[in-house]
Design a protein around this motif. Structure first.
Motif, PDB file in Angstrom:
ATOM      1  N   UNK A   1       0.817  -1.211   0.000  1.00  0.00           N
ATOM      2  CA  UNK A   1       0.000   0.000   0.000  1.00  0.00           C
ATOM      3  C   UNK A   1       0.849   1.259   0.000  1.00  0.00           C
ATOM      4  N   UNK A   2       1.945   1.242   0.756  1.00  0.00           N
ATOM      5  CA  UNK A   2       2.866   2.387   0.768  1.00  0.00           C
ATOM      6  C   UNK A   2       3.532   2.551  -0.596  1.00  0.00           C
ATOM      7  N   UNK A   3       3.896   1.436  -1.224  1.00  0.00           N
ATOM      8  CA  UNK A   3       4.473   1.497  -2.579  1.00  0.00           C
ATOM      9  C   UNK A   3       3.476   2.126  -3.547  1.00  0.00           C
ATOM     10  N   UNK A   4       2.186   1.886  -3.309  1.00  0.00           N
ATOM     11  CA  UNK A   4       1.148   2.463  -4.167  1.00  0.00           C
ATOM     12  C   UNK A   4       1.158   3.986  -4.163  1.00  0.00           C
ATOM     13  N   UNK A   5       1.631   4.594  -3.075  1.00  0.00           N
ATOM     14  CA  UNK A   5       1.743   6.061  -3.037  1.00  0.00           C
ATOM     15  C   UNK A   5       2.716   6.534  -4.113  1.00  0.00           C
ATOM     16  N   UNK A   6       3.824   5.824  -4.236  1.00  0.00           N
ATOM     17  CA  UNK A   6       4.820   6.155  -5.274  1.00  0.00           C
ATOM     18  C   UNK A   6       4.262   5.867  -6.666  1.00  0.00           C
ATOM     19  N   UNK A   7       3.592   4.733  -6.829  1.00  0.00           N
ATOM     20  CA  UNK A   7       3.018   4.406  -8.136  1.00  0.00           C
ATOM     21  C   UNK A   7       1.916   5.387  -8.528  1.00  0.00           C
ATOM     22  N   UNK A   8       1.165   5.853  -7.544  1.00  0.00           N
ATOM     23  CA  UNK A   8       0.112   6.821  -7.846  1.00  0.00           C
ATOM     24  C   UNK A   8       0.667   8.094  -8.454  1.00  0.00           C
ATOM     25  N   UNK A   9       1.809   8.540  -7.940  1.00  0.00           N
ATOM     26  CA  UNK A   9       2.415   9.745  -8.491  1.00  0.00           C
ATOM     27  C   UNK A   9       2.893   9.521  -9.921  1.00  0.00           C
ATOM     28  N   UNK A  10       3.350   8.312 -10.206  1.00  0.00           N
ATOM     29  CA  UNK A  10       3.862   8.013 -11.555  1.00  0.00           C
ATOM     30  C   UNK A  10       2.723   7.783 -12.551  1.00  0.00           C
ATOM     31  N   UNK A  11       1.721   7.018 -12.141  1.00  0.00           N
ATOM     32  CA  UNK A  11       0.678   6.570 -13.079  1.00  0.00           C
ATOM     33  C   UNK A  11      -0.505   7.521 -13.135  1.00  0.00           C
ATOM     34  N   UNK A  12      -0.901   8.085 -11.997  1.00  0.00           N
ATOM     35  CA  UNK A  12      -2.154   8.835 -11.934  1.00  0.00           C
ATOM     36  C   UNK A  12      -1.982  10.335 -12.074  1.00  0.00           C
ATOM     37  N   UNK A  13      -0.755  10.811 -11.951  1.00  0.00           N
ATOM     38  CA  UNK A  13      -0.536  12.259 -12.060  1.00  0.00           C
ATOM     39  C   UNK A  13      -0.796  12.715 -13.500  1.00  0.00           C
ATOM     40  N   UNK A  14      -1.498  13.818 -13.648  1.00  0.00           N
ATOM     41  CA  UNK A  14      -1.842  14.318 -14.979  1.00  0.00           C
ATOM     42  C   UNK A  14      -1.572  15.820 -15.081  1.00  0.00           C
TER      43      UNK A  14
END
Length: 211
Positions: free
Chosen positions: A198-211
Motif C-alpha cells: 500500500x505504501x508502494x502504491x503512493x509512489x506508483x500513484x504519483x507516476x501513473x495517476x498524475x496528470x
C-alpha cells in the motif's frame, strides 16, 4: 456581430460530447462487484481451505476475515472519492480506511493474544507474499486504469489505497484458501507485506495517476 455568431456556432459544432463521470459510490460498486466475481472464481478453482468449517468455529478467525473485508470496502470507496478533486463533497467518508485499519489492528492484537499456545508455523514463508501479489495484480490493474480516466488530484493517496484495496483481495483469498492458524505467520507474511505494498502504491500513484 455575424462573425461572433459564426464563431460561436463553429465552436459548438466542433465540441465533443463529454461523458460525465460516474458517481463514486457507483464506481466503487463496480470495482467491488468485479472483485467479488474474481474472488469467487479463485475460490471455485482452488477451493476453500479443507478445514474451513473447523476454522470458522474460531471467533477470532471470523472477526479477522470480516475486518479484512471492511478494509477492502473502505479503501475501495475512498479510492473512488479520491478520483474527484473535491472528494465529491464527502470528505468525512474518505477517512473510513483509518477507522477500518485501526479496527483491524485491534482485532489482530487480540487474535495474537488468543493464539496461546501458539499454533505451529507452516513450512513456507515468503510464498504467501508472492501469492498475494499475484492475486492482487488484476484488481490493481483495473482500479488504476479506471482512475486514469478520471481527474484525481490526490493521486498519491489514491494510488496507495488502490493497492491496499487490491492486496486485501489477495490476502482475503489466501486466508480462505490456506490451511494455517499461525497468527504470527499471517502477520509477518500476509498483512505486513499488504501494508508495505500500500505504501508502494503512493509512489506508483504519483507516476501513473498524475496528470
Amino acid at each position: 456581430m455575424d462573425n461572433i455568431e459564426q464563431l460561436i456556432k463553429s465552436l459548438t459544432d466542433d465540441a465533443t460530447t463529454v461523458r460525465p463521470a460516474p458517481h463514486p459510490f457507483l464506481l466503487s460498486f463496480k470495482w467491488a462487484f468485479a472483485a467479488v466475481v474474481y474472488l469467487s472464481l479463485l475460490l471455485a478453482v482452488f477451493g476453500l481451505r479443507p478445514d474451513f468449517l473447523q476454522a470458522i468455529e474460531n471467533p477470532w478467525f471470523v472477526v479477522e476475515v470480516l475486518a479484512l473485508l471492511c478494509i477492502f470496502v473502505a479503501t475501495l470507496v475512498t479510492t473512488s472519492l479520491l478520483a474527484f478533486p473535491d472528494l465529491h463533497q464527502k470528505r468525512a467518508v474518505a477517512f473510513a480506511p483509518v477507522l477500518m485499519v485501526s479496527m483491524f489492528l485491534v482485532v489482530i492484537f487480540f487474535a495474537w493474544n488468543a493464539d496461546y499456545p501458539p499454533a505451529s508455523l507452516p513450512d513456507h514463508t515468503y510464498e504467501c507474499t508472492l501469492c498475494i501479489i499475484l492475486v492482487s495484480f488484476l484488481p490493481a490493474v483495473w482500479t488504476f486504469c479506471s482512475l486514469r480516466k478520471l481527474a484525481s488530484v490526490h493521486y498519491r493517496l489514491a494510488g496507495g489505497l488502490a493497492l491496499l484495496s487490491a492486496t486485501s483481495v489477495g490476502a482475503l483469498w489466501l486466508r480462505l484458501y490456506e490451511v494455517n492458524d499461525s497468527i504470527i505467520h499471517v502477520v509477518e507474511w500476509h498483512y505486513l507485506p499488504m501494508f508495505v505494498i500500500g505504501v508502494i502504491g503512493i509512489w506508483l500513484g504519483e507516476i501513473i495517476l498524475k496528470w
